[in-house]
Design a protein around this motif. Structure first.
Motif, PDB file in Angstrom:
ATOM      1  N   HIS A 231      -5.341  26.496 -18.082  1.00  0.00           N
ATOM      2  CA  HIS A 231      -5.955  27.799 -17.810  1.00  0.00           C
ATOM      3  C   HIS A 231      -6.958  27.674 -16.658  1.00  0.00           C
ATOM      4  CE1 HIS A 231      -7.664  31.751 -18.392  1.00  0.00           C
ATOM      5  NE2 HIS A 231      -8.862  31.189 -18.441  1.00  0.00           N
TER       6      HIS A 231
ATOM      7  N   SER B  21      -5.104  27.107 -13.315  1.00  0.00           N
ATOM      8  CA  SER B  21      -4.507  28.351 -12.838  1.00  0.00           C
ATOM      9  C   SER B  21      -5.575  29.311 -12.308  1.00  0.00           C
ATOM     10  CB  SER B  21      -3.726  29.008 -13.970  1.00  0.00           C
ATOM     11  OG  SER B  21      -3.177  30.222 -13.552  1.00  0.00           O
ATOM     12  N   SER B  22      -6.666  29.433 -13.027  1.00  0.00           N
ATOM     13  CA  SER B  22      -7.761  30.312 -12.637  1.00  0.00           C
ATOM     14  C   SER B  22      -8.362  29.886 -11.297  1.00  0.00           C
ATOM     15  CB  SER B  22      -8.835  30.306 -13.718  1.00  0.00           C
ATOM     16  OG  SER B  22      -9.954  31.042 -13.309  1.00  0.00           O
TER      17      SER B  22
END
Length: 128
Positions: free
Chosen positions: A27, A30-31
């Motif tokens: 996460h 990706s962020s």
């Protein structure tokens, strides 16, 4: 020996595990990459593709009947750029119609006003 602990590039949490780790989880990875892409300059391909999509959308909107005439100012004010097209077709009179996929335009000057003649690609226009 380096005693400073590495931190996640996205959230700043202290990392554990491999020494070359940059993110604490998928996460965060990706962020971080999404945020980077938002600040990066748009790629040339994206600029061209976006302009072609806008041109096609405008030509389609103003040419619902198959053939139409519109003042060039109307299209240009909405972001139309006649320099972006996919192909062209030359008729028997020598007029060159520029196409954005299946929607074409021809620049004409009529009564001191710049206009576009809008058409839709027809089968007879295909090269033989």
């Amino acid at each position: 020996m380096n005693l400073e602990r590495k931190k996640c590039l996205s959230c700043g949490k202290e990392l554990t595990g491999r020494s070359d780790k940059k993110y604490c989880d998928n996460h965060c990875k990706s962020s971080f990459q999404y945020q980077q892409s938002k600040t990066a300059a748009p790629r040339f391909y994206n600029k061209v593709d976006n302009q072609l999509k806008l041109n096609r959308k405008l030509l389609k909107h103003y040419n619902r009947a198959g053939k139409a005439i519109i003042r060039s100012k109307v299209l240009l004010e909405q972001g139309f750029d006649p320099n972006f097209f996919t192909h062209y077709w030359k008729n028997q009179k020598g007029d060159i119609y520029w196409f954005v996929y299946e929607f074409g335009f021809l620049k004409k000057k009529e009564y001191n006003a710049e206009k576009y003649v809008l058409i839709i690609w027809q089968d007879y226009m295909a090269m033989k």
